[in-house]
Design a protein around this motif. Structure first.
Motif, PDB file in Angstrom:
ATOM      1  N   PRO A  93       0.827  -1.203   0.000  1.00  0.00           N
ATOM      2  CA  PRO A  93       0.000   0.000   0.000  1.00  0.00           C
ATOM      3  C   PRO A  93       0.865   1.259   0.000  1.00  0.00           C
ATOM      4  O   PRO A  93       1.973   1.260   0.534  1.00  0.00           O
ATOM      5  CB  PRO A  93      -0.796  -0.112   1.298  1.00  0.00           C
ATOM      6  CG  PRO A  93       0.034  -0.971   2.178  1.00  0.00           C
ATOM      7  CD  PRO A  93       0.766  -1.919   1.265  1.00  0.00           C
ATOM      8  N   ILE A  94       0.350   2.321  -0.605  1.00  0.00           N
ATOM      9  CA  ILE A  94       1.083   3.590  -0.643  1.00  0.00           C
ATOM     10  C   ILE A  94       0.270   4.674   0.054  1.00  0.00           C
ATOM     11  O   ILE A  94      -0.866   4.952  -0.314  1.00  0.00           O
ATOM     12  CB  ILE A  94       1.364   4.060  -2.089  1.00  0.00           C
ATOM     13  CG1 ILE A  94       2.154   3.026  -2.858  1.00  0.00           C
ATOM     14  CG2 ILE A  94       2.107   5.397  -2.069  1.00  0.00           C
ATOM     15  CD1 ILE A  94       2.362   3.390  -4.328  1.00  0.00           C
ATOM     16  N   GLY A  95       0.886   5.276   1.054  1.00  0.00           N
ATOM     17  CA  GLY A  95       0.388   6.496   1.669  1.00  0.00           C
ATOM     18  C   GLY A  95       1.403   7.575   1.308  1.00  0.00           C
ATOM     19  O   GLY A  95       1.452   8.039   0.175  1.00  0.00           O
ATOM     20  N   ILE A 149       1.364   0.703 -10.378  1.00  0.00           N
ATOM     21  CA  ILE A 149       0.565   1.129  -9.238  1.00  0.00           C
ATOM     22  C   ILE A 149      -0.896   0.970  -9.639  1.00  0.00           C
ATOM     23  O   ILE A 149      -1.320   1.444 -10.697  1.00  0.00           O
ATOM     24  CB  ILE A 149       0.880   2.580  -8.822  1.00  0.00           C
ATOM     25  CG1 ILE A 149       2.339   2.668  -8.342  1.00  0.00           C
ATOM     26  CG2 ILE A 149      -0.076   3.037  -7.719  1.00  0.00           C
ATOM     27  CD1 ILE A 149       2.780   4.060  -7.943  1.00  0.00           C
ATOM     28  N   LEU A 150      -1.635   0.291  -8.777  1.00  0.00           N
ATOM     29  CA  LEU A 150      -3.036  -0.007  -9.040  1.00  0.00           C
ATOM     30  C   LEU A 150      -3.918   0.619  -7.963  1.00  0.00           C
ATOM     31  O   LEU A 150      -3.440   0.914  -6.869  1.00  0.00           O
ATOM     32  CB  LEU A 150      -3.246  -1.518  -9.073  1.00  0.00           C
ATOM     33  CG  LEU A 150      -2.369  -2.272 -10.080  1.00  0.00           C
ATOM     34  CD1 LEU A 150      -2.504  -3.772  -9.893  1.00  0.00           C
ATOM     35  CD2 LEU A 150      -2.739  -1.868 -11.502  1.00  0.00           C
ATOM     36  N   ALA A 151      -5.182   0.779  -8.264  1.00  0.00           N
ATOM     37  CA  ALA A 151      -6.123   1.368  -7.314  1.00  0.00           C
ATOM     38  C   ALA A 151      -7.222   0.374  -6.975  1.00  0.00           C
ATOM     39  O   ALA A 151      -7.681  -0.394  -7.834  1.00  0.00           O
ATOM     40  CB  ALA A 151      -6.733   2.639  -7.897  1.00  0.00           C
ATOM     41  N   VAL A 152      -7.641   0.396  -5.702  1.00  0.00           N
ATOM     42  CA  VAL A 152      -8.748  -0.433  -5.235  1.00  0.00           C
ATOM     43  C   VAL A 152      -9.782   0.452  -4.553  1.00  0.00           C
ATOM     44  O   VAL A 152      -9.453   1.482  -3.974  1.00  0.00           O
ATOM     45  CB  VAL A 152      -8.285  -1.547  -4.268  1.00  0.00           C
ATOM     46  CG1 VAL A 152      -7.521  -2.622  -4.999  1.00  0.00           C
ATOM     47  CG2 VAL A 152      -7.453  -0.992  -3.130  1.00  0.00           C
ATOM     48  N   GLY A 186       2.588  -1.088  -6.283  1.00  0.00           N
ATOM     49  CA  GLY A 186       2.004  -0.166  -5.321  1.00  0.00           C
ATOM     50  C   GLY A 186       0.495  -0.202  -5.402  1.00  0.00           C
ATOM     51  O   GLY A 186      -0.081  -0.495  -6.456  1.00  0.00           O
ATOM     52  N   VAL A 187      -0.135   0.104  -4.266  1.00  0.00           N
ATOM     53  CA  VAL A 187      -1.592   0.084  -4.182  1.00  0.00           C
ATOM     54  C   VAL A 187      -2.079   1.386  -3.560  1.00  0.00           C
ATOM     55  O   VAL A 187      -1.572   1.804  -2.519  1.00  0.00           O
ATOM     56  CB  VAL A 187      -2.076  -1.099  -3.323  1.00  0.00           C
ATOM     57  CG1 VAL A 187      -3.591  -1.094  -3.218  1.00  0.00           C
ATOM     58  CG2 VAL A 187      -1.573  -2.420  -3.886  1.00  0.00           C
ATOM     59  N   VAL A 188      -3.053   2.008  -4.198  1.00  0.00           N
ATOM     60  CA  VAL A 188      -3.690   3.219  -3.674  1.00  0.00           C
ATOM     61  C   VAL A 188      -5.204   3.018  -3.677  1.00  0.00           C
ATOM     62  O   VAL A 188      -5.717   2.074  -4.276  1.00  0.00           O
ATOM     63  CB  VAL A 188      -3.325   4.478  -4.497  1.00  0.00           C
ATOM     64  CG1 VAL A 188      -1.828   4.729  -4.482  1.00  0.00           C
ATOM     65  CG2 VAL A 188      -3.841   4.369  -5.928  1.00  0.00           C
ATOM     66  N   SER A 189      -5.894   3.927  -3.048  1.00  0.00           N
ATOM     67  CA  SER A 189      -7.356   3.933  -3.065  1.00  0.00           C
ATOM     68  C   SER A 189      -7.840   4.636  -4.328  1.00  0.00           C
ATOM     69  O   SER A 189      -7.223   5.606  -4.785  1.00  0.00           O
ATOM     70  CB  SER A 189      -7.873   4.687  -1.834  1.00  0.00           C
ATOM     71  OG  SER A 189      -9.259   4.932  -1.955  1.00  0.00           O
TER      72      SER A 189
END
Length: 168
Positions: free
Chosen positions: A24-26, A100-103, A49-52
């Motif tokens: 996850p990426i903050g 980087i992907l988004a969920v 990487g994972v973002v919202s």
């Protein structure tokens, strides 16, 4: 970043043959620590990487090759609720991440329920985001050695109770 990188060192020491690891990426310490450790150990692991979907600044910046701010970061996964990428972190993940992907919040909430139901671990929104992303890519990752970072369990009781009950 050095402190956060210790989880990557533990992961890669235990599983050096990982094909992919989801992070996850903050503000970026987790993904940067993972990339730095991967590179120091000369591993070929892809770092994703994972973002919202409600806080896509890191993803948009990665895709554009430059820093991009967003107007909001309205997600219950507050560990990923970042509107302005950290420039020093971006410099590392822009070069070292595979993608980087988004969920969505719904996908994150389901991953939180899965962690609790299947492992009895409490995962905060950002902590469950990596699993949520792997679930989206499960078909593509089938048969590969994959890791997910469960980065924390800092979630308010009322939020967690609502998520476990399946409420939005």
């Amino acid at each position: 970043m050095r402190g956060v990188a210790t989880y990557a060192l533990e992961l890669f020491t235990a599983a050096p043959a990982l094909d992919t690891v989801y992070v996850p990426i903050g503000c970026g310490s987790g993904i940067c620590g993972t990339i730095i450790v991967r590179d120091a150990l000369a591993l070929k692991t892809k770092v994703v990487g994972v973002v919202s979907t409600q806080a896509e600044a890191a993803k948009l910046s990665f895709e554009a090759g430059r820093l991009i701010e967003t107007a909001s970061a309205d997600t219950f996964a507050d560990g990923m609720a970042v509107r302005v990428p950290v420039a020093e972190a971006f410099a590392i993940y822009a070069k070292g991440a595979d993608r980087i992907l988004a969920v969505s919040d719904d996908e994150v909430a389901e991953a939180m329920r899965i962690y609790y139901r299947d492992t009895h671990n409490l995962a905060e929104g950002a902590g469950a985001a990596a699993l949520a992303t792997l679930l989206k890519e499960r078909q593509a990752m089938q048969g590969r050695e994959v890791g997910v970072i469960l980065s924390g369990g800092n979630v308010d009781l009322n939020v967690y109770a609502a998520i476990l009950a399946g409420k939005p």
